[in-house]
Scaffold this motif. Sequence first.
Motif, mmCIF file in Angstrom:
data_model
loop_
_atom_site.group_PDB
_atom_site.id
_atom_site.type_symbol
_atom_site.label_atom_id
_atom_site.label_comp_id
_atom_site.label_asym_id
_atom_site.label_seq_id
_atom_site.Cartn_x
_atom_site.Cartn_y
_atom_site.Cartn_z
ATOM 1 N N LEU A 181 0.865 -1.187 0.000
ATOM 2 C CA LEU A 181 0.000 0.000 0.000
ATOM 3 C C LEU A 181 0.903 1.239 0.000
ATOM 4 C CD1 LEU A 181 -3.078 0.444 0.073
ATOM 5 C CD2 LEU A 181 -2.942 0.594 2.557
ATOM 6 N N GLY A 182 1.893 1.197 -0.910
ATOM 7 C CA GLY A 182 2.843 2.303 -1.012
ATOM 8 C C GLY A 182 2.441 3.236 -2.148
ATOM 9 N N THR A 183 3.448 3.750 -2.865
ATOM 10 C CA THR A 183 3.191 4.729 -3.929
ATOM 11 C C THR A 183 2.179 4.202 -4.952
ATOM 12 O OG1 THR A 183 5.476 5.418 -3.632
ATOM 13 C CG2 THR A 183 4.378 6.199 -5.622
ATOM 14 N N ILE A 184 2.401 3.001 -5.440
ATOM 15 C CA ILE A 184 1.500 2.437 -6.452
ATOM 16 C C ILE A 184 0.298 1.766 -5.782
ATOM 17 C CG2 ILE A 184 1.324 0.841 -8.409
ATOM 18 C CD1 ILE A 184 3.305 3.074 -8.938
ATOM 19 N N VAL A 219 0.537 -5.139 4.313
ATOM 20 C CA VAL A 219 1.541 -4.080 4.493
ATOM 21 C C VAL A 219 2.612 -4.579 5.449
ATOM 22 C CG1 VAL A 219 -0.109 -2.196 4.078
ATOM 23 C CG2 VAL A 219 0.295 -3.015 6.427
ATOM 24 N N LYS A 220 3.684 -3.785 5.570
ATOM 25 C CA LYS A 220 4.755 -4.162 6.494
ATOM 26 C C LYS A 220 4.628 -3.409 7.817
ATOM 27 C CE LYS A 220 9.735 -4.833 6.472
ATOM 28 N NZ LYS A 220 10.955 -4.619 5.709
ATOM 29 N N HIS A 221 4.207 -2.153 7.736
ATOM 30 C CA HIS A 221 4.111 -1.310 8.929
ATOM 31 C C HIS A 221 2.654 -0.887 9.141
ATOM 32 C CE1 HIS A 221 8.225 -0.671 7.244
ATOM 33 N NE2 HIS A 221 8.555 -0.881 8.505
ATOM 34 N N ARG A 258 1.444 2.636 10.067
ATOM 35 C CA ARG A 258 1.405 3.728 9.087
ATOM 36 C C ARG A 258 0.057 3.788 8.360
ATOM 37 N NH1 ARG A 258 7.027 2.632 5.879
ATOM 38 N NH2 ARG A 258 8.431 3.013 7.612
ATOM 39 N N HIS A 259 -0.768 2.768 8.563
ATOM 40 C CA HIS A 259 -1.994 2.678 7.758
ATOM 41 C C HIS A 259 -3.250 2.657 8.626
ATOM 42 C CE1 HIS A 259 0.618 1.911 4.329
ATOM 43 N NE2 HIS A 259 1.262 1.033 5.086
ATOM 44 N N LEU A 262 2.608 -5.458 -5.168
ATOM 45 C CA LEU A 262 3.179 -4.109 -5.269
ATOM 46 C C LEU A 262 4.083 -3.835 -4.078
ATOM 47 C CD1 LEU A 262 -0.082 -2.364 -6.511
ATOM 48 C CD2 LEU A 262 1.934 -2.911 -7.866
ATOM 49 N N SER A 309 7.579 -4.666 -4.127
ATOM 50 C CA SER A 309 8.897 -4.327 -4.690
ATOM 51 C C SER A 309 10.010 -5.195 -4.104
ATOM 52 C CB SER A 309 9.233 -2.833 -4.557
ATOM 53 O OG SER A 309 9.824 -2.551 -3.315
ATOM 54 N N ALA A 363 3.866 -5.124 -10.735
ATOM 55 C CA ALA A 363 4.530 -3.979 -11.383
ATOM 56 C C ALA A 363 6.027 -4.046 -11.124
ATOM 57 C CB ALA A 363 3.971 -2.677 -10.821
ATOM 58 N N ASN A 364 6.481 -5.200 -10.658
ATOM 59 C CA ASN A 364 7.835 -5.350 -10.129
ATOM 60 C C ASN A 364 8.841 -5.708 -11.236
ATOM 61 O OD1 ASN A 364 10.099 -6.109 -8.667
ATOM 62 N ND2 ASN A 364 8.877 -6.981 -7.006
ATOM 63 N N THR A 391 1.104 3.418 -14.073
ATOM 64 C CA THR A 391 1.479 2.090 -13.566
ATOM 65 C C THR A 391 0.310 1.479 -12.805
ATOM 66 O OG1 THR A 391 3.771 2.800 -13.365
ATOM 67 C CG2 THR A 391 3.138 0.864 -12.099
HETATM 68 N N1 LIG Z 1 6.758 4.112 -7.790
HETATM 69 C C1 LIG Z 1 6.680 4.110 -9.132
HETATM 70 O O1 LIG Z 1 6.518 5.165 -9.780
HETATM 71 C C2 LIG Z 1 6.718 2.803 -9.886
HETATM 72 C C3 LIG Z 1 6.584 2.793 -11.283
HETATM 73 C C4 LIG Z 1 6.603 1.556 -11.971
HETATM 74 C C5 LIG Z 1 6.727 0.371 -11.250
HETATM 75 N N2 LIG Z 1 6.876 0.426 -9.897
HETATM 76 C C6 LIG Z 1 6.998 -0.845 -9.171
HETATM 77 O O2 LIG Z 1 5.852 -1.009 -8.335
HETATM 78 C C7 LIG Z 1 6.211 -1.755 -7.167
HETATM 79 C C8 LIG Z 1 5.774 -0.979 -5.934
HETATM 80 O O3 LIG Z 1 6.501 0.231 -5.885
HETATM 81 P P1 LIG Z 1 6.134 1.396 -4.871
HETATM 82 O O4 LIG Z 1 6.893 2.587 -5.340
HETATM 83 O O5 LIG Z 1 4.665 1.487 -4.708
HETATM 84 O O6 LIG Z 1 6.799 0.834 -3.510
HETATM 85 P P2 LIG Z 1 6.673 1.453 -2.045
HETATM 86 O O7 LIG Z 1 6.108 2.827 -2.091
HETATM 87 O O8 LIG Z 1 7.995 1.252 -1.393
HETATM 88 O O9 LIG Z 1 5.591 0.524 -1.327
HETATM 89 C C9 LIG Z 1 5.880 -0.787 -0.958
HETATM 90 C C10 LIG Z 1 4.708 -1.343 -0.154
HETATM 91 O O10 LIG Z 1 4.968 -2.711 0.122
HETATM 92 C C11 LIG Z 1 4.814 -2.953 1.527
HETATM 93 N N3 LIG Z 1 5.799 -3.959 1.939
HETATM 94 C C12 LIG Z 1 7.140 -3.909 1.790
HETATM 95 N N4 LIG Z 1 7.711 -5.023 2.287
HETATM 96 C C13 LIG Z 1 6.699 -5.794 2.768
HETATM 97 C C14 LIG Z 1 6.642 -7.043 3.447
HETATM 98 N N5 LIG Z 1 7.739 -7.739 3.720
HETATM 99 N N6 LIG Z 1 5.427 -7.526 3.781
HETATM 100 C C15 LIG Z 1 4.305 -6.828 3.535
HETATM 101 N N7 LIG Z 1 4.293 -5.615 2.914
HETATM 102 C C16 LIG Z 1 5.480 -5.106 2.550
HETATM 103 C C17 LIG Z 1 5.086 -1.611 2.202
HETATM 104 O O11 LIG Z 1 4.406 -1.618 3.455
HETATM 105 P P3 LIG Z 1 4.428 -0.344 4.443
HETATM 106 O O12 LIG Z 1 3.663 0.740 3.729
HETATM 107 O O13 LIG Z 1 3.732 -0.804 5.650
HETATM 108 O O14 LIG Z 1 5.861 -0.017 4.655
HETATM 109 C C18 LIG Z 1 4.490 -0.634 1.188
HETATM 110 O O15 LIG Z 1 3.115 -0.448 1.423
HETATM 111 C C19 LIG Z 1 7.735 -1.950 -7.256
HETATM 112 O O16 LIG Z 1 7.995 -3.235 -7.725
HETATM 113 C C20 LIG Z 1 8.198 -0.894 -8.235
HETATM 114 O O17 LIG Z 1 9.353 -1.277 -8.948
HETATM 115 C C21 LIG Z 1 6.855 1.595 -9.192
#
Ligand SMILES: NC(=O)c1ccc[n+]([C@@H]2O[C@H](COP(=O)([O-])OP(=O)(O)OC[C@H]3O[C@@H](n4cnc5c(N)ncnc54)[C@H](OP(=O)(O)O)[C@@H]3O)[C@@H](O)[C@H]2O)c1
Length: 274
Positions: free
Chosen positions: A11-14, A37-39, A42-43, A73, A75, A97-98, A272
Amino acid sequence: MNNKRIALLGLGTIGQVVFDKLVASTNGAWQLAWVVVKHPERHQTVLLPTGAQLTTDWRRAVEDPTVDVVIELISGIGVAKEAVTSALLHGKQVITANKDLVATAGTELDRLAELYGGALTYEAAVAGGIPIIRTINEGLAPDRIRRVSGILNGTSNYILTAIDQEGLSFDAALKEAQAKDFAEANPTKDVTGIDHLSPRLFAAAKEWGLKIKLLASTWESRGQLNYQVAPVALNPSHPLYQVDGVTNAVVIDSEVPRPTSAPGRAVRRRPTAS
Ligand SMILES: NC(=O)c1ccc[n+]([C@@H]2O[C@H](COP(=O)([O-])OP(=O)(O)OC[C@H]3O[C@@H](n4cnc5c(N)ncnc54)[C@H](OP(=O)(O)O)[C@@H]3O)[C@@H](O)[C@H]2O)c1
């Protein structure tokens, strides 16, 4: 209507944009079952739709027999790969999207999808939301494709454009990209391939009216599939010459002449997520 139950991992950026879209959707085709989610702290303000649960344990979500679709999503490779592997072993449909995951384990995961009757789709991981995989697999299925070329990395294209048009150094262009959120704090994976180019090369290209672009290409020759990702000097007649900034674009050269260039904005969360 076939109501698909969805586990949303991340539940991050995407993930947040996907969550909003799923919650706002009223067509009855989907039902959000889990958000992982991991944290969780935060949610705390997230308003889950009726029937949906929040967890930090991806196994509960992925292995829930009522879940049909897993959207990954998170990453990275570690947990994301474990979760996607488990989902595919359970015959589920996986959307990711990974890019990292698809690049390092795509073939093996595709095979699992085939073996266990699930599906692995990663349109969101390729070309910043341009629906290019579906176009190639379905729309162009009857054509013999000779070559596919693309600018598939918005971060590096932004930097190359800033060097070309604003006369910035590589370091200054990277800093500008980071300031605009077009490059990550650790940009290694995005800039490998252009970070070693000398200022003299850019000056020479400009003098000749060429633009340096990081081009990903794949082509068939003598029954063999070739591919490369490399900086290439394009002349103004090349269809990707005008593709500047964070824009991605793909050009397909196939036997049947047709418009085959698809531009799209990358390094943006909405395409995305969409
Ligand atoms: N950002 C972009 O513009 C973009 C564009 C194209 C593709 N992508 C791809 O989309 C994917 C997601 O990217 P993002 O930018 O959205 O990542 P992000 O903002 O870092 O969000 C990651 C999410 O995953 C959760 N998470 C991480 N580790 C976890 C675990 N061990 N167990 C459960 N939940 C976990 C985090 O939880 P918490 O919130 O609790 O920490 C967070 O909600 C990636 O593969 C990235 O390469 C991103």
